[in-house]
Design an enzyme around this catalytic site. Structure first.
Site, PDB file in Angstrom:
ATOM      1  N   ASN A  60       0.833  -1.209   0.000  1.00  0.00           N
ATOM      2  CA  ASN A  60       0.000   0.000   0.000  1.00  0.00           C
ATOM      3  C   ASN A  60       0.867   1.258   0.000  1.00  0.00           C
ATOM      4  OD1 ASN A  60       0.642  -0.829   2.693  1.00  0.00           O
ATOM      5  ND2 ASN A  60      -0.993   0.420   3.544  1.00  0.00           N
ATOM      6  N   ILE A  61       0.392   2.266  -0.695  1.00  0.00           N
ATOM      7  CA  ILE A  61       1.093   3.555  -0.823  1.00  0.00           C
ATOM      8  C   ILE A  61       0.089   4.646  -0.451  1.00  0.00           C
ATOM      9  CG2 ILE A  61       2.308   5.134  -2.381  1.00  0.00           C
ATOM     10  CD1 ILE A  61       2.986   2.687  -4.134  1.00  0.00           C
ATOM     11  N   GLU A  62       0.337   5.289   0.678  1.00  0.00           N
ATOM     12  CA  GLU A  62      -0.611   6.300   1.154  1.00  0.00           C
ATOM     13  C   GLU A  62      -0.234   7.694   0.685  1.00  0.00           C
ATOM     14  OE1 GLU A  62      -1.031   5.640   5.396  1.00  0.00           O
ATOM     15  OE2 GLU A  62      -2.190   3.818   5.007  1.00  0.00           O
ATOM     16  N   CYS A  71      -4.163   0.829  -2.440  1.00  0.00           N
ATOM     17  CA  CYS A  71      -4.109  -0.429  -1.686  1.00  0.00           C
ATOM     18  C   CYS A  71      -3.051  -1.356  -2.295  1.00  0.00           C
ATOM     19  CB  CYS A  71      -5.461  -1.139  -1.736  1.00  0.00           C
ATOM     20  SG  CYS A  71      -6.740  -0.371  -0.725  1.00  0.00           S
ATOM     21  N   GLU A  73      -3.348  -4.368  -3.122  1.00  0.00           N
ATOM     22  CA  GLU A  73      -3.898  -5.169  -4.221  1.00  0.00           C
ATOM     23  C   GLU A  73      -3.814  -4.387  -5.533  1.00  0.00           C
ATOM     24  OE1 GLU A  73      -5.196  -4.558  -1.302  1.00  0.00           O
ATOM     25  OE2 GLU A  73      -6.255  -6.282  -0.474  1.00  0.00           O
ATOM     26  N   CYS A 110     -10.485  -4.897   0.937  1.00  0.00           N
ATOM     27  CA  CYS A 110     -11.590  -3.930   0.995  1.00  0.00           C
ATOM     28  C   CYS A 110     -12.517  -4.123  -0.213  1.00  0.00           C
ATOM     29  CB  CYS A 110     -11.040  -2.498   1.028  1.00  0.00           C
ATOM     30  SG  CYS A 110     -10.424  -1.886  -0.556  1.00  0.00           S
ATOM     31  N   CYS A 113     -11.117  -3.233  -3.646  1.00  0.00           N
ATOM     32  CA  CYS A 113     -10.151  -4.215  -4.158  1.00  0.00           C
ATOM     33  C   CYS A 113     -10.839  -5.506  -4.575  1.00  0.00           C
ATOM     34  CB  CYS A 113      -9.066  -4.480  -3.116  1.00  0.00           C
ATOM     35  SG  CYS A 113      -7.953  -3.074  -2.978  1.00  0.00           S
TER      36      CYS A 113
HETATM   37  N1  THU Z   1      -5.409  -1.332   2.504  1.00  0.00           N
HETATM   38  C1  THU Z   1      -4.930  -2.148   1.537  1.00  0.00           C
HETATM   39  O1  THU Z   1      -3.789  -2.001   1.075  1.00  0.00           O
HETATM   40  N2  THU Z   1      -5.734  -3.134   1.085  1.00  0.00           N
HETATM   41  C2  THU Z   1      -6.997  -3.373   1.532  1.00  0.00           C
HETATM   42  O2  THU Z   1      -7.691  -4.223   0.995  1.00  0.00           O
HETATM   43  C3  THU Z   1      -7.501  -2.645   2.696  1.00  0.00           C
HETATM   44  C4  THU Z   1      -6.729  -1.449   3.084  1.00  0.00           C
HETATM   45  C5  THU Z   1      -4.551  -0.244   2.969  1.00  0.00           C
HETATM   46  C6  THU Z   1      -5.039   1.137   2.568  1.00  0.00           C
HETATM   47  C7  THU Z   1      -4.435   2.003   3.639  1.00  0.00           C
HETATM   48  O3  THU Z   1      -3.122   2.352   3.238  1.00  0.00           O
HETATM   49  C8  THU Z   1      -4.342   1.103   4.847  1.00  0.00           C
HETATM   50  O4  THU Z   1      -4.498  -0.236   4.376  1.00  0.00           O
HETATM   51  C9  THU Z   1      -5.384   1.369   5.916  1.00  0.00           C
HETATM   52  O5  THU Z   1      -6.662   1.371   5.355  1.00  0.00           O
END
Ligand code: THU
Length: 158
Positions: A60-62, A71, A73, A110, A113
């Site tokens: 994941n890259i915020e 996300c 995925e 989520c 995804c």
């Molecule tokens: N996140 C994912 O990478 N995949 C998911 O299916 C659920 C959430 C990440 C997004 C965010 O960076 C962190 O988890 C918290 O929501």
């Protein structure tokens, strides 16, 4: 009344998986270390095994503008499609780690995804197995993305 039932496997720990699946989870755990998640402090790593045996990973890259967050995925599917546009995804391992507490059960993808993976599964022409694990604890194996997103919206309506 109609009834919908899904089945999945639970393994007590990653060492109980077959060797290929254990390797894939370990690849996801290694990928997770690259996560850029300073806002949630929740790291997610994913690893896809392709029909040619290759493993492609992502995390994941915020972003300070929260809706921009990617996300794990999403980054993994992007990497697969750019590097191996013609390969089929056989399995996808997803693992998580939180700075707040030890995640001792699998986290499931989520909704967004699930929708992304669902269409890739249709394109694939064969199911994508999902192998889910927290930082520690049990592993859940779903035989298809569709099991996590029944009645999904598809391009057939468009
Ligand atoms: N996140 C994912 O990478 N995949 C998911 O299916 C659920 C959430 C990440 C997004 C965010 O960076 C962190 O988890 C918290 O929501």
């Amino acid at each position: 009344m109609k009834r919908l039932e899904i089945q999945y496997q639970e393994f007590a720990k990653i060492q109980e998986l077959n060797q290929l699946d254990e390797l894939l989870i370990l690849a996801a755990k290694a990928a997770l270390e690259g996560s850029y998640s300073p806002y949630s402090n929740f790291q997610v790593g994913a690893a896809a095994r392709l029909s040619n045996g290759s493993i492609v990973t992502g995390f994941n890259i915020e972003n300070a503008s929260y809706p921009v967050c990617l996300c794990a995925e999403q980054t993994t599917i992007s990497a697969v499609k750019t590097q191996y546009p013609n390969e089929v995804i056989e399995s996808l391992a997803i693992t998580v780690k939180s700075a707040h507490s030890t995640v001792n059960q699998p986290a499931t993808p989520c909704g967004k995804c699930r929708q992304l993976l669902s269409e890739q599964e249709r394109l694939n022409g064969s199911p994508i197995r999902l192998i889910l694990n927290g930082e520690i604890g049990p592993v859940w194996v779903f035989k298809s993305v569709n099991d996590l997103l029944p009645f999904s919206f598809t391009g057939e309506w468009l």
